[in-house]
Scaffold this motif. Structure first.
Motif, PDB file in Angstrom:
ATOM      1  N   TYR A 148      -3.450  -6.827 -48.175  1.00 63.62           N
ATOM      2  CA  TYR A 148      -2.367  -7.056 -47.218  1.00 63.62           C
ATOM      3  C   TYR A 148      -2.890  -7.318 -45.806  1.00 63.62           C
ATOM      4  CZ  TYR A 148       0.423  -4.985 -50.990  1.00 63.62           C
ATOM      5  OH  TYR A 148       1.016  -4.711 -52.205  1.00 63.62           O
ATOM      6  N   GLY A 149      -4.206  -7.115 -45.596  1.00 67.11           N
ATOM      7  CA  GLY A 149      -4.800  -7.368 -44.303  1.00 67.11           C
ATOM      8  C   GLY A 149      -4.226  -6.462 -43.228  1.00 67.11           C
ATOM      9  N   ASP A 150      -4.054  -7.024 -42.019  1.00 68.67           N
ATOM     10  CA  ASP A 150      -3.410  -6.316 -40.910  1.00 68.67           C
ATOM     11  C   ASP A 150      -1.936  -6.689 -40.979  1.00 68.67           C
ATOM     12  OD1 ASP A 150      -2.778  -4.969 -38.627  1.00 68.67           O
ATOM     13  OD2 ASP A 150      -3.884  -6.272 -37.267  1.00 68.67           O
ATOM     14  N   PRO A 151      -1.131  -5.905 -41.700  1.00 67.92           N
ATOM     15  CA  PRO A 151       0.175  -6.388 -42.152  1.00 67.92           C
ATOM     16  C   PRO A 151       1.192  -6.576 -41.037  1.00 67.92           C
ATOM     17  CG  PRO A 151      -0.092  -4.080 -42.698  1.00 67.92           C
ATOM     18  CD  PRO A 151      -1.410  -4.543 -42.163  1.00 67.92           C
ATOM     19  N   GLU A 152       1.990  -7.611 -41.200  1.00 69.42           N
ATOM     20  CA  GLU A 152       3.120  -7.861 -40.317  1.00 69.42           C
ATOM     21  C   GLU A 152       4.410  -7.297 -40.890  1.00 69.42           C
ATOM     22  OE1 GLU A 152       2.218 -12.119 -40.436  1.00 69.42           O
ATOM     23  OE2 GLU A 152       2.219 -12.053 -38.244  1.00 69.42           O
ATOM     24  N   VAL A 153       4.360  -6.807 -42.115  1.00 73.38           N
ATOM     25  CA  VAL A 153       5.500  -6.200 -42.803  1.00 73.38           C
ATOM     26  C   VAL A 153       5.154  -4.741 -43.072  1.00 73.38           C
ATOM     27  CG1 VAL A 153       6.842  -6.194 -44.938  1.00 73.38           C
ATOM     28  CG2 VAL A 153       6.228  -8.367 -43.849  1.00 73.38           C
ATOM     29  N   ARG A 187       2.734 -11.008 -49.168  1.00 74.74           N
ATOM     30  CA  ARG A 187       1.523 -11.790 -49.417  1.00 74.74           C
ATOM     31  C   ARG A 187       0.391 -11.499 -48.442  1.00 74.74           C
ATOM     32  NH1 ARG A 187       3.800 -17.763 -51.284  1.00 74.74           N
ATOM     33  NH2 ARG A 187       5.115 -16.972 -52.990  1.00 74.74           N
ATOM     34  N   GLY A 188       0.659 -10.727 -47.416  1.00 76.35           N
ATOM     35  CA  GLY A 188      -0.416 -10.269 -46.556  1.00 76.35           C
ATOM     36  C   GLY A 188      -0.739 -11.187 -45.396  1.00 76.35           C
ATOM     37  N   TRP A 189      -1.541 -10.637 -44.490  1.00 74.23           N
ATOM     38  CA  TRP A 189      -2.021 -11.374 -43.325  1.00 74.23           C
ATOM     39  C   TRP A 189      -3.500 -11.051 -43.183  1.00 74.23           C
ATOM     40  CZ3 TRP A 189      -1.728 -10.301 -37.507  1.00 74.23           C
ATOM     41  CH2 TRP A 189      -1.901 -11.491 -36.788  1.00 74.23           C
ATOM     42  N   VAL A 190      -4.323 -11.815 -43.876  1.00 71.32           N
ATOM     43  CA  VAL A 190      -5.745 -11.517 -44.026  1.00 71.32           C
ATOM     44  C   VAL A 190      -6.577 -12.586 -43.330  1.00 71.32           C
ATOM     45  CG1 VAL A 190      -7.637 -11.212 -45.677  1.00 71.32           C
ATOM     46  CG2 VAL A 190      -5.356 -10.352 -46.218  1.00 71.32           C
ATOM     47  N   SER A 191      -7.603 -12.160 -42.600  1.00 66.75           N
ATOM     48  CA  SER A 191      -8.563 -13.102 -42.031  1.00 66.75           C
ATOM     49  C   SER A 191      -9.565 -13.483 -43.115  1.00 66.75           C
ATOM     50  CB  SER A 191      -9.302 -12.465 -40.854  1.00 66.75           C
ATOM     51  OG  SER A 191     -10.414 -13.263 -40.481  1.00 66.75           O
ATOM     52  N   CYS A 192      -9.679 -14.776 -43.385  1.00 62.98           N
ATOM     53  CA  CYS A 192     -10.640 -15.225 -44.396  1.00 62.98           C
ATOM     54  C   CYS A 192     -11.996 -15.555 -43.778  1.00 62.98           C
ATOM     55  CB  CYS A 192     -10.095 -16.437 -45.154  1.00 62.98           C
ATOM     56  SG  CYS A 192      -9.803 -17.879 -44.117  1.00 62.98           S
ATOM     57  N   THR A 193     -12.153 -15.341 -42.468  1.00 61.71           N
ATOM     58  CA  THR A 193     -13.422 -15.657 -41.797  1.00 61.71           C
ATOM     59  C   THR A 193     -14.054 -14.450 -41.119  1.00 61.71           C
ATOM     60  OG1 THR A 193     -12.257 -16.271 -39.758  1.00 61.71           O
ATOM     61  CG2 THR A 193     -12.687 -18.032 -41.355  1.00 61.71           C
ATOM     62  N   GLY A 194     -13.373 -13.309 -41.089  1.00 61.64           N
ATOM     63  CA  GLY A 194     -13.872 -12.135 -40.384  1.00 61.64           C
ATOM     64  C   GLY A 194     -14.871 -11.333 -41.196  1.00 61.64           C
ATOM     65  N   PRO A 195     -15.412 -10.269 -40.606  1.00 63.69           N
ATOM     66  CA  PRO A 195     -16.453  -9.472 -41.270  1.00 63.69           C
ATOM     67  C   PRO A 195     -15.950  -8.656 -42.452  1.00 63.69           C
ATOM     68  CG  PRO A 195     -15.816  -8.474 -39.174  1.00 63.69           C
ATOM     69  CD  PRO A 195     -15.155  -9.815 -39.221  1.00 63.69           C
ATOM     70  N   ARG A 196     -14.630  -8.497 -42.582  1.00 64.40           N
ATOM     71  CA  ARG A 196     -14.084  -7.768 -43.721  1.00 64.40           C
ATOM     72  C   ARG A 196     -13.702  -8.690 -44.876  1.00 64.40           C
ATOM     73  NH1 ARG A 196     -11.723  -2.626 -41.446  1.00 64.40           N
ATOM     74  NH2 ARG A 196     -10.445  -2.474 -43.316  1.00 64.40           N
ATOM     75  N   ALA A 197     -13.854 -10.008 -44.671  1.00 60.52           N
ATOM     76  CA  ALA A 197     -13.363 -10.971 -45.661  1.00 60.52           C
ATOM     77  C   ALA A 197     -14.081 -10.847 -47.003  1.00 60.52           C
ATOM     78  CB  ALA A 197     -13.495 -12.391 -45.122  1.00 60.52           C
ATOM     79  N   CYS A 198     -15.341 -10.458 -46.988  1.00 62.13           N
ATOM     80  CA  CYS A 198     -16.077 -10.338 -48.255  1.00 62.13           C
ATOM     81  C   CYS A 198     -15.373  -9.379 -49.202  1.00 62.13           C
ATOM     82  CB  CYS A 198     -17.514  -9.896 -48.011  1.00 62.13           C
ATOM     83  SG  CYS A 198     -17.668  -8.293 -47.164  1.00 62.13           S
ATOM     84  N   GLN A 204     -13.219  -5.097 -35.586  1.00 60.32           N
ATOM     85  CA  GLN A 204     -12.508  -6.366 -35.782  1.00 60.32           C
ATOM     86  C   GLN A 204     -11.719  -6.347 -37.080  1.00 60.32           C
ATOM     87  OE1 GLN A 204     -15.027  -9.830 -35.487  1.00 60.32           O
ATOM     88  NE2 GLN A 204     -13.524 -11.176 -36.448  1.00 60.32           N
ATOM     89  N   ASP A 205     -10.474  -6.803 -37.020  1.00 63.68           N
ATOM     90  CA  ASP A 205      -9.576  -6.950 -38.170  1.00 63.68           C
ATOM     91  C   ASP A 205      -9.153  -5.615 -38.776  1.00 63.68           C
ATOM     92  OD1 ASP A 205      -9.767  -9.725 -37.919  1.00 63.68           O
ATOM     93  OD2 ASP A 205     -11.455  -9.856 -39.305  1.00 63.68           O
ATOM     94  N   ASP A 206      -9.397  -4.516 -38.078  1.00 60.35           N
ATOM     95  CA  ASP A 206      -8.975  -3.219 -38.592  1.00 60.35           C
ATOM     96  C   ASP A 206      -7.442  -3.143 -38.563  1.00 60.35           C
ATOM     97  OD1 ASP A 206     -10.130  -0.587 -39.432  1.00 60.35           O
ATOM     98  OD2 ASP A 206      -8.774   0.145 -37.884  1.00 60.35           O
ATOM     99  N   PRO A 207      -6.796  -2.820 -39.678  1.00 61.75           N
ATOM    100  CA  PRO A 207      -5.335  -2.805 -39.714  1.00 61.75           C
ATOM    101  C   PRO A 207      -4.750  -1.776 -38.751  1.00 61.75           C
ATOM    102  CG  PRO A 207      -6.248  -2.797 -41.928  1.00 61.75           C
ATOM    103  CD  PRO A 207      -7.380  -2.546 -41.001  1.00 61.75           C
ATOM    104  N   ARG A 208      -3.669  -2.138 -38.094  1.00 60.93           N
ATOM    105  CA  ARG A 208      -3.005  -1.237 -37.151  1.00 60.93           C
ATOM    106  C   ARG A 208      -2.078  -0.258 -37.864  1.00 60.93           C
ATOM    107  NH1 ARG A 208      -0.520  -6.174 -34.126  1.00 60.93           N
ATOM    108  NH2 ARG A 208      -0.562  -6.753 -36.330  1.00 60.93           N
TER     109      ARG A 208
END
Length: 339
Positions: free
Chosen positions: A131-136, A144-155, A282-286
């Motif tokens: 779900y990444g750093d969710p907006e819902v 469907r989530g809000w995920v960075s596909c280029t950040g350090p957590r993407a792997c 970076q990209d840590d979920p709130r």
């Protein structure tokens, strides 16, 4: 259930935190357990506890590689395949991002092919990180989530999303019978003290007398599920008749800020620690909290262990591991080999 009547349960990642508890529970349920682990992030003491169990076999191997002969020679008796194989904390999975991605994609494919060959039921442990750093908020399975596909957590995040896609494609093509669990933050005894997860970080820093590190301002939220509740949920999901194309959130729906968690850790450990605040990664979920309506409806499951009780048990276990005394031992329940 008679001993071994259930056949062989293969647990990839079975020497890890959740995996080691799952292996014990499966042995108690009558399974012969075959634990497959590369020991990249597992604690050796977890494995020593497991090797004392009856009907438990450990095979050191990496699911990125073709499955070893020790697994293939038992293939005709394997009835359940649990895939828990992947580093799960950011410091660990970011240390070798290529291996993290390959574990989730190539490794999952190896296990799915084994499920196809044997007819065994397959369960993928995915993650709330899809779900990444969710907006819902809270997060239900349809989001469907809000995920960075280029950040350090993407792997890890994208690796798990790819593992889900592969698993559902096997189900869609009738190649395997599958289940997919999306696991939210889980804690308890047998965690690695240096794995970088917030519960183990706070407890171990408090018990060791070090400065206690909080990232960001501590207002970000998480939901914490005790490991025995999670293992119960995974086993229920594996044995359920749920629609295989429906992932299931597994976690505790009670939400706490990191600052609230810290307060409870200080009570559990009896420590008055000095807190330092560092920048949020970076990209840590709130915010992170599962909607577990589906798990309640189809599994009849919800967590039963309150956070205060779980932290007391976990703090007592870490104190014993670290060789320190708790300030309030009468409040604690040492749990070295229990969930």
């Amino acid at each position: 259930m008679a001993q071994n009547e259930a056949g062989v349960a293969l647990v990839a990642g079975g020497a890890g935190f959740i995996g080691s508890h799952l292996c014990r529970a499966l042995v108690d349920q009558g399974y012969e357990v075959l634990c497959l682990d590369n020991l990249q992030t597992a604690r050796p003491s977890n494995l020593r506890l497991l090797e004392a169990l009856p009907n438990f076999t450990f095979v050191e191997a990496d699911i990125v590689n073709p499955l070893p002969q020790a697994v293939l020679e038992r293939a005709d008796r394997i009835t359940r395949i649990y895939n828990l194989a992947c580093a799960a904390s950011p410091p660990q999975y970011q240390a070798d991002p290529e291996h993290t991605m390959l574990t989730n994609v190539v490794g999952t494919n190896h296990l799915l092919r084994l499920a196809e060959k044997t007819g065994a039921r397959f369960l993928l442990t995915s993650t709330s990180e899809v779900y990444g750093d969710p907006e819902v908020h809270p997060q239900a399975e349809g989001y469907r989530g809000w995920v960075s596909c280029t950040g350090p957590r993407a792997c890890y995040d994208e690796g798990k999303r790819a593992a889900e896609a592969l698993t559902f494609d096997y189900a869609r093509m009738n190649r395997a019978e599958v289940r997919v669990a999306r696991i939210f933050n889980t804690y308890g005894p047998q965690m690695h003290p240096d794995d970088g997860r917030v519960v183990s970080n706070l407890i171990c820093q408090a018990l060791s007398g070090r400065d206690i590190t909080v990232y960001g301002d501590g207002s970000q939220t998480r939901s914490f599920c005790y490991v025995s509740d999670m293992v119960d949920a995974l086993m229920r999901l594996m044995e359920s008749d749920i629609n295989p194309m429906e992932p299931v959130n597994l976690g505790n729906p009670t939400e706490f800020t990191v600052n609230e968690l810290l307060e409870k850790v200080l009570v559990a450990t009896g420590v008055e620690g000095r807190v330092t605040y560092n920048p949020l990664p970076q990209d840590d979920p709130r915010r992170r909290r599962p909607d577990i309506s589906r798990a309640k409806a189809v599994l009849g499951w919800e967590p039963t262990v309150p956070l205060e009780d779980g932290l007391a048990r976990t703090s007592a276990w870490f104190a014993e591991e670290l060789g320190v005394e708790l300030a309030q031992p009468e409040m604690q329940e040492p749990l070295r080999a229990r969930a």
